[in-house]
Write an enzyme that holds these catalytic residues in place. Structure first.
Site, PDB file in Angstrom:
ATOM      1  N   MET A   1       0.778  -1.196   0.000  1.00  0.00           N
ATOM      2  CA  MET A   1       0.000   0.000   0.000  1.00  0.00           C
ATOM      3  C   MET A   1       0.818   1.259   0.000  1.00  0.00           C
ATOM      4  SD  MET A   1       0.201   0.246   3.761  1.00  0.00           S
ATOM      5  CE  MET A   1       0.583  -1.399   3.682  1.00  0.00           C
ATOM      6  N   PRO A   2       2.081   1.247   0.397  1.00  0.00           N
ATOM      7  CA  PRO A   2       2.833   2.504   0.284  1.00  0.00           C
ATOM      8  C   PRO A   2       3.135   2.838  -1.173  1.00  0.00           C
ATOM      9  CG  PRO A   2       3.830   1.070   1.919  1.00  0.00           C
ATOM     10  CD  PRO A   2       2.823   0.254   1.173  1.00  0.00           C
ATOM     11  N   LEU A   3       3.053   4.122  -1.474  1.00  0.00           N
ATOM     12  CA  LEU A   3       3.486   4.650  -2.761  1.00  0.00           C
ATOM     13  C   LEU A   3       4.713   5.496  -2.465  1.00  0.00           C
ATOM     14  CD1 LEU A   3       3.242   5.295  -5.761  1.00  0.00           C
ATOM     15  CD2 LEU A   3       1.602   7.093  -5.146  1.00  0.00           C
ATOM     16  N   ALA A  72       3.468   7.823   0.597  1.00  0.00           N
ATOM     17  CA  ALA A  72       2.051   7.850   0.944  1.00  0.00           C
ATOM     18  C   ALA A  72       1.707   6.456   1.459  1.00  0.00           C
ATOM     19  CB  ALA A  72       1.210   8.203  -0.278  1.00  0.00           C
TER      20      ALA A  72
END
Length: 126
Positions: A1-3, A72
């Protein structure tokens, strides 16, 4: 899920850029519990006139090898997990590709789970 977005001065080798991406991903897996294959990383290289920073802010001596990392991610990590992550990234990037710890700037942008769509127009985490 991290960008993950990595910004740095132009001119590093493909091997250097791969080491940055791999080190950050490994630190996310270890410190943030990011699942395998949850890897979304963008690298942006900039000319000198497009890359502005203060070389001494907060008493940290930065060089032109500064790496700005912005991530993010979901707003689910504790302060302790974040601190462990910051240390892990600095240590991994110091080991390979040899980035000085003073040249590792990290910023987390935390967001709610419903703010993600990984494709197909669906909010997979809702």
């Amino acid at each position: 899920m991290p960008l993950v977005r990595i910004a740095l001065r132009r001119g590093k080798s493909p091997a250097y850029l791969a080491a940055l991406r791999n080190g950050i991903y490994q630190a996310m897996r270890e410190s943030f519990g990011v699942p395998e294959n949850d890897r979304f990383i963008v690298v942006s290289q900039h000319d000198a006139e497009e890359f502005d920073y203060d070389a001494g802010y907060l008493g940290i001596a930065r060089s032109d090898d500064l790496i700005m990392i912005q991530i993010a991610c979901n707003n689910t990590r504790t302060v302790e997990q974040k601190q462990a992550f910051y240390r892990a990234v600095a240590e991994k990037l110091a080991a390979d590709p040899g980035v000085r710890k003073e040249d590792v700037l990290i910023n987390l942008l935390e967001t709610a789970k419903e703010n993600w769509s990984f494709g197909n127009g669906i909010a997979q985490y809702v």
